[in-house]
Write an enzyme that holds these catalytic residues in place. Structure first.
Site, PDB file in Angstrom:
ATOM      1  N   PRO A 173     -13.312 -33.598   6.258  1.00 32.36           N
ATOM      2  CA  PRO A 173     -14.521 -32.866   5.872  1.00 32.36           C
ATOM      3  C   PRO A 173     -15.369 -33.683   4.880  1.00 32.36           C
ATOM      4  O   PRO A 173     -14.826 -34.320   3.974  1.00 32.36           O
ATOM      5  CB  PRO A 173     -13.990 -31.595   5.200  1.00 32.36           C
ATOM      6  CG  PRO A 173     -12.548 -31.500   5.570  1.00 32.36           C
ATOM      7  CD  PRO A 173     -12.076 -32.876   5.930  1.00 32.36           C
ATOM      8  N   GLY A 189     -13.889 -33.313  -1.155  1.00 31.44           N
ATOM      9  CA  GLY A 189     -12.846 -33.750  -2.078  1.00 31.44           C
ATOM     10  C   GLY A 189     -11.697 -34.469  -1.395  1.00 31.44           C
ATOM     11  O   GLY A 189     -10.668 -34.737  -2.011  1.00 31.44           O
ATOM     12  N   LEU A 190     -11.859 -34.789  -0.102  1.00 38.46           N
ATOM     13  CA  LEU A 190     -10.761 -35.445   0.616  1.00 38.46           C
ATOM     14  C   LEU A 190     -11.042 -36.929   0.896  1.00 38.46           C
ATOM     15  O   LEU A 190     -10.346 -37.561   1.682  1.00 38.46           O
ATOM     16  CB  LEU A 190     -10.441 -34.719   1.931  1.00 38.46           C
ATOM     17  CG  LEU A 190     -10.021 -33.247   1.829  1.00 38.46           C
ATOM     18  CD1 LEU A 190      -9.540 -32.722   3.176  1.00 38.46           C
ATOM     19  CD2 LEU A 190      -8.908 -33.054   0.812  1.00 38.46           C
ATOM     20  N   SER A 232     -13.755 -38.580   2.271  1.00 40.90           N
ATOM     21  CA  SER A 232     -14.292 -38.986   3.582  1.00 40.90           C
ATOM     22  C   SER A 232     -15.085 -40.295   3.506  1.00 40.90           C
ATOM     23  O   SER A 232     -14.928 -41.169   4.362  1.00 40.90           O
ATOM     24  CB  SER A 232     -15.139 -37.870   4.187  1.00 40.90           C
ATOM     25  OG  SER A 232     -16.312 -37.699   3.451  1.00 40.90           O
ATOM     26  N   ALA A 237     -14.936 -42.827   1.385  1.00 40.47           N
ATOM     27  CA  ALA A 237     -14.093 -44.010   1.162  1.00 40.47           C
ATOM     28  C   ALA A 237     -13.308 -44.347   2.426  1.00 40.47           C
ATOM     29  O   ALA A 237     -13.158 -45.517   2.782  1.00 40.47           O
ATOM     30  CB  ALA A 237     -13.141 -43.762  -0.017  1.00 40.47           C
ATOM     31  N   ALA A 238     -12.846 -43.316   3.146  1.00 40.87           N
ATOM     32  CA  ALA A 238     -12.051 -43.566   4.358  1.00 40.87           C
ATOM     33  C   ALA A 238     -12.908 -44.216   5.445  1.00 40.87           C
ATOM     34  O   ALA A 238     -12.454 -45.125   6.140  1.00 40.87           O
ATOM     35  CB  ALA A 238     -11.434 -42.263   4.862  1.00 40.87           C
ATOM     36  N   ASP A 259      -9.936 -43.000  -5.456  1.00 40.42           N
ATOM     37  CA  ASP A 259     -10.133 -42.703  -4.031  1.00 40.42           C
ATOM     38  C   ASP A 259      -9.962 -43.949  -3.162  1.00 40.42           C
ATOM     39  O   ASP A 259      -9.186 -43.942  -2.198  1.00 40.42           O
ATOM     40  CB  ASP A 259     -11.546 -42.139  -3.783  1.00 40.42           C
ATOM     41  CG  ASP A 259     -11.631 -40.657  -4.074  1.00 40.42           C
ATOM     42  OD1 ASP A 259     -10.779 -40.161  -4.832  1.00 40.42           O
ATOM     43  OD2 ASP A 259     -12.554 -39.998  -3.549  1.00 40.42           O
TER      44      ASP A 259
HETATM   45  O1  PMV Z   1     -13.998 -37.756  -4.617  1.00 44.97           O
HETATM   46  P1  PMV Z   1     -13.369 -36.540  -5.203  1.00 44.97           P
HETATM   47  O2  PMV Z   1     -14.161 -35.300  -5.056  1.00 44.97           O
HETATM   48  O3  PMV Z   1     -11.947 -36.386  -4.763  1.00 44.97           O
HETATM   49  O4  PMV Z   1     -13.276 -36.748  -6.789  1.00 44.97           O
HETATM   50  C1  PMV Z   1     -12.788 -37.930  -7.337  1.00 44.97           C
HETATM   51  C2  PMV Z   1     -12.004 -37.663  -8.559  1.00 44.97           C
HETATM   52  C3  PMV Z   1     -12.737 -37.693  -9.876  1.00 44.97           C
HETATM   53  O5  PMV Z   1     -11.729 -37.882 -10.843  1.00 44.97           O
HETATM   54  C4  PMV Z   1     -13.446 -36.379 -10.128  1.00 44.97           C
HETATM   55  C5  PMV Z   1     -13.747 -38.828  -9.953  1.00 44.97           C
HETATM   56  C6  PMV Z   1     -13.133 -40.220 -10.005  1.00 44.97           C
HETATM   57  O6  PMV Z   1     -13.883 -41.172  -9.785  1.00 44.97           O
HETATM   58  O7  PMV Z   1     -11.938 -40.365 -10.275  1.00 44.97           O
END
Ligand code: PMV
Length: 315
Positions: free
Chosen positions: A101, A105-106, A108, A110-111, A152
């Protein structure tokens, strides 16, 4: 035509989001049930240097030359060309699909970048190391996240559970006993940069309080590491609950996240918390394998638009 394909998993943050931006440790695990995939096909009959990019999931069909300069794909590809010491990419098409999605927060974005770089570097015959890929993807994250910690790109590149401290060498976690996570998606798209920016403003105006919150989250991550490496799954649940509490105090939860967290706990989850930047996106619950379907149903009944059950396997 020669074709090269690569894929990369999604991820969730088990402990320490936000605090990790401020140098505290965090733990993230890959989620292999959802993946981004890139297929790069050489197109020798196309005009010289035409790199077509086709990503139907996001309605993108263009060429590399026509992408805005600061588009994450343009950034990773251009930087990769420099790292590989290549003057230009031969004509090819890059097809990108993803079941992760978007803005949930998963991981996407970066993947997609990891999968694209792997497939493209295979076509070019210049395979990049994990360290190079992770670093290139971090550069793209800088544009969209402002001040990314790097967690990430690291967990998604290495596709292993990691204990992560910004700027320090990656540490792959030894998982002594497998455990099951149920992920619930609020369906609310939440750009990471917004939540991260709000936390920064709050930290600037109340330095002491936020430093205490970050410190407490860091301590939870170190305890989480011990529990994972010691096979003490039962202690992870309460640590997740405590971490959620801290994230609420940081102001990054939301009524939707809180209600999914509550629903999971009431349905027998051993612990639950929001995961990632917060505000929307996803939450995670720790469940005994036999309770995963009950927790899933409870999350859907409480308004989750999607759920994923994933096992963090023994390493
Ligand atoms: O990309 P997300 O939504 O999983 O958030 C990353 C995690 C945070 O700690 C909020 C930001 C970071 O760069 O570490």
């Amino acid at each position: 035509m020669p074709a090269y394909s690569a894929s990369a998993p999604g991820k969730v943050i088990l402990f320490g989001e936000h605090a990790v931006v401020y140098g505290r440790p965090a733990i993230a695990v890959p989620v292999s049930q959802v993946r981004a995939k890139a297929i790069v096909i050489a197109e020798p009959r196309s005009p010289r240097g035409l790199v077509r990019i086709i990503a139907p999931d996001v309605g993108l069909e263009t060429s590399l030359a026509n992408l805005p300069e600061d588009h994450p794909l343009a950034v990773v590809i251009q930087k990769a060309i420099a790292v590989m010491h290549i003057s230009h990419i031969p004509a090819c098409s890059i097809q990108i699909t993803s079941t992760i999605p978007i803005a949930g927060g998963l991981g996407s974005g970066a993947a997609v970048s990891v999968a694209t770089l792997r497939a493209l570097s295979a076509l070019l015959g210049r395979p990049l190391s994990n360290e190079q890929i992770s670093d290139l993807v971090y550069q793209a994250e800088l544009i969209y996240h402002g001040t990314p910690s790097g967690i990430d790109n690291t967990v998604i590149t290495y596709a292993k559970p990691i204990y992560f401290v910004k700027g320090k060498p990656i540490e792959i976690l030894q998982v002594k006993k497998p455990f099951t996570l149920v992920i619930g998606d609020t369906g609310i798209k939440s750009p990471t940069s917004l939540a991260v920016g709000d936390v920064r403003s709050a930290w600037e105006s109340d330095h002491q309080r936020f430093e205490q919150l970050f410190e407490a989250a860091g301590v939870i991550a170190t305890h989480g590491r011990k529990a994972i490496e010691g096979g003490k799954v039962e202690t992870l649940g309460p640590l997740m609950n405590e971490n959620h509490d801290l994230l609420q105090q940081m102001g990054v939860s939301s009524p939707e996240l809180d209600s999914l967290v509550e629903a999971a706990r009431s349905a027998g989850a051993m612990g639950a918390k929001l995961s990632g930047a917060g505000r929307g996106g996803s939450m995670i619950a720790l469940a005994a394998p036999e309770a995963a379907s009950t927790v899933t149903t409870a999350l859907l009944n409480a308004g989750a638009v999607g759920t994923i059950v994933t096992e963090v396997s023994k390493t």
